[in-house]
Scaffold this motif. Structure first.
Motif, PDB file in Angstrom:
ATOM      1  N   UNK A   1      17.983 -11.170  55.336  1.00 44.06           N
ATOM      2  CA  UNK A   1      17.216 -10.036  54.824  1.00 44.06           C
ATOM      3  C   UNK A   1      16.012  -9.809  55.720  1.00 44.06           C
ATOM      4  N   UNK A   2      15.832  -8.561  56.165  1.00 42.80           N
ATOM      5  CA  UNK A   2      14.727  -8.220  57.054  1.00 42.80           C
ATOM      6  C   UNK A   2      13.856  -7.142  56.412  1.00 42.80           C
ATOM      7  N   UNK A   3      12.547  -7.202  56.721  1.00 37.94           N
ATOM      8  CA  UNK A   3      11.593  -6.228  56.176  1.00 37.94           C
ATOM      9  C   UNK A   3      10.777  -5.620  57.306  1.00 37.94           C
ATOM     10  N   UNK A   4      10.429  -4.350  57.115  1.00 37.87           N
ATOM     11  CA  UNK A   4       9.563  -3.651  58.056  1.00 37.87           C
ATOM     12  C   UNK A   4       8.553  -2.837  57.264  1.00 37.87           C
ATOM     13  N   UNK A   5       7.347  -2.725  57.813  1.00 35.09           N
ATOM     14  CA  UNK A   5       6.325  -1.901  57.171  1.00 35.09           C
ATOM     15  C   UNK A   5       6.269  -0.491  57.759  1.00 35.09           C
ATOM     16  N   UNK A   6       6.979  -0.279  58.884  1.00 33.95           N
ATOM     17  CA  UNK A   6       6.965   1.040  59.523  1.00 33.95           C
ATOM     18  C   UNK A   6       8.363   1.599  59.777  1.00 33.95           C
ATOM     19  N   UNK A   7       9.409   0.849  59.407  1.00 34.96           N
ATOM     20  CA  UNK A   7      10.773   1.306  59.636  1.00 34.96           C
ATOM     21  C   UNK A   7      11.242   1.119  61.059  1.00 34.96           C
TER      22      UNK A   7
ATOM     23  N   UNK B   1       2.315  -1.519  50.599  1.00 35.92           N
ATOM     24  CA  UNK B   1       2.488  -0.228  49.930  1.00 35.92           C
ATOM     25  C   UNK B   1       3.809   0.420  50.327  1.00 35.92           C
ATOM     26  N   UNK B   2       4.157   0.339  51.632  1.00 37.38           N
ATOM     27  CA  UNK B   2       5.392   0.930  52.142  1.00 37.38           C
ATOM     28  C   UNK B   2       6.244  -0.172  52.756  1.00 37.38           C
ATOM     29  N   UNK B   3       7.494  -0.274  52.308  1.00 35.53           N
ATOM     30  CA  UNK B   3       8.368  -1.359  52.749  1.00 35.53           C
ATOM     31  C   UNK B   3       9.768  -0.825  53.037  1.00 35.53           C
ATOM     32  N   UNK B   4      10.363  -1.310  54.130  1.00 37.75           N
ATOM     33  CA  UNK B   4      11.744  -0.987  54.476  1.00 37.75           C
ATOM     34  C   UNK B   4      12.533  -2.297  54.533  1.00 37.75           C
ATOM     35  N   UNK B   5      13.751  -2.277  53.990  1.00 40.63           N
ATOM     36  CA  UNK B   5      14.575  -3.482  53.974  1.00 40.63           C
ATOM     37  C   UNK B   5      15.971  -3.176  54.517  1.00 40.63           C
ATOM     38  N   UNK B   6      16.550  -4.179  55.184  1.00 39.02           N
ATOM     39  CA  UNK B   6      17.939  -4.102  55.611  1.00 39.02           C
ATOM     40  C   UNK B   6      18.500  -5.523  55.647  1.00 39.02           C
ATOM     41  N   UNK B   7      19.822  -5.633  55.635  1.00 37.48           N
ATOM     42  CA  UNK B   7      20.478  -6.938  55.683  1.00 37.48           C
ATOM     43  C   UNK B   7      21.268  -7.044  56.982  1.00 37.48           C
TER      44      UNK B   7
END
Length: 314
Positions: A164-170, A199-205
């Protein structure tokens, strides 16, 4: 205008017998599958006997342009990709799996090699593409700092792990967690609680296969509506030796207070330990604070500084 000259079919099924239907020769161009030295137009084989190659034979061709129209269905389920090999041009053309035909134009010339009856064959190569097994991914806000990410996977055969990966800016992603695949044949559910969401979060697997290949899921976005943060001074103007500083939705930690006069000199320094959320802290003023107008700076490590205007009347 296209004219159908001949056609063949090869099947690989669980009920395949290994037999074939013999070829009746045309007076013009002919196409067949070579099976055990015989020309057949239909061959049926057990699914577990997919050969390395499917030999084609073509004869009675003339000097002209031709097209081979090839269709492949469900070979991706067998982990194989059929490829048309042209010995004369030394080329390989993958045959698309699905309802859309792969069309291969070729020309027969005066060169004897272009008329070779076994110029073409179909090779079956290992499909190293990782199948897309994630059927859904969601990100649900739980609290002001927590988001639960859930994803579901179908048949996991060939899948080694999920990351699982997270980004704050996409754009820039960082790993949050790695989970080994259960390698189950049915529907599998996974979830992870992100306790440090912004506040802003993007997730992908990120899916990694047992063959080392990598594929990514769709990206989902989760927005946390943070409550308004503020500092408030009261009473203001100040008439005594103390003033109240109200913390509204501020994070836990140590805050430093600096009181400046209009010349930019620091008149007073105080430290406040805040437990987080809402609270009122009493700030004691020293004798050095004379009647007049001041600026109060409130700062916390790695946070934006706040400035408040203060009037002292004592």
């Amino acid at each position: 205008e296209n004219t159908l000259l001949d056609g063949v079919m090869a099947q690989y099924t669980e009920k395949g017998t290994g037999g074939g239907v013999g070829k009746a020769q045309n007076t013009t161009e002919n196409l067949s599958i070579l099976k055990n030295g015989n020309d057949v137009i239909i061959t049926s084989n057990p699914v577990n006997e997919t050969p390395d190659t499917l030999k084609l034979r073509m004869w009675n061709t003339v000097n002209r342009s031709y097209k081979l129209e090839l269709r492949s269905e469900n070979f991706s389920d067998l982990g194989a990709i059929p490829v048309l090999v042209d010995r004369f041009l030394n080329t390989e053309t993958p045959i698309t799996d699905g309802s859309v035909a792969t069309v291969y134009p070729f020309t027969v010339t005066s060169d004897p090699a272009s008329k070779d009856q076994q110029r073409f064959y179909i090779a079956f190569k290992e499909n190293k593409t990782l199948p897309l097994v994630i059927t859904s991914i969601t990100a649900e806000v739980k609290t002001a700092e927590q988001i639960v990410v859930k994803w579901r996977a179908a048949d996991e055969s060939g899948i080694q792990s999920y990351q699982l990966e997270r980004s704050f800016d996409g754009i820039a992603y960082q790993s949050l967690a790695t989970v080994n695949a259960r390698s189950g044949a049915g529907d599998q559910a996974y979830e992870f609680l992100d306790t440090q969401a912004a506040s802003l979060n993007f997730y992908r697997v990120k899916m990694t296969g047992t063959n080392g290949k990598v594929k990514y899921s769709d990206v989902v976005k989760a927005v946390i509506q943070k409550p308004a943060e503020s500092f408030t001074l009261f009473p203001n103007p100040v008439t005594g030796n103390t003033v109240n500083l109200r913390f509204q939705n501020k994070t836990k930690g140590e805050y430093t207070l600096l009181l400046y006069n209009l010349s930019g000199q620091v008149i007073l320094t105080r430290s406040v330990q805040h437990v987080g959320g809402n609270a009122t802290h009493v700030v004691y003023l020293s004798e050095a604070v004379r009647p007049g107008n001041y600026k109060l700076e409130v700062k916390k490590e790695k946070c934006v500084k706040d400035y408040l205007s203060v009037s002292v009347l004592k």
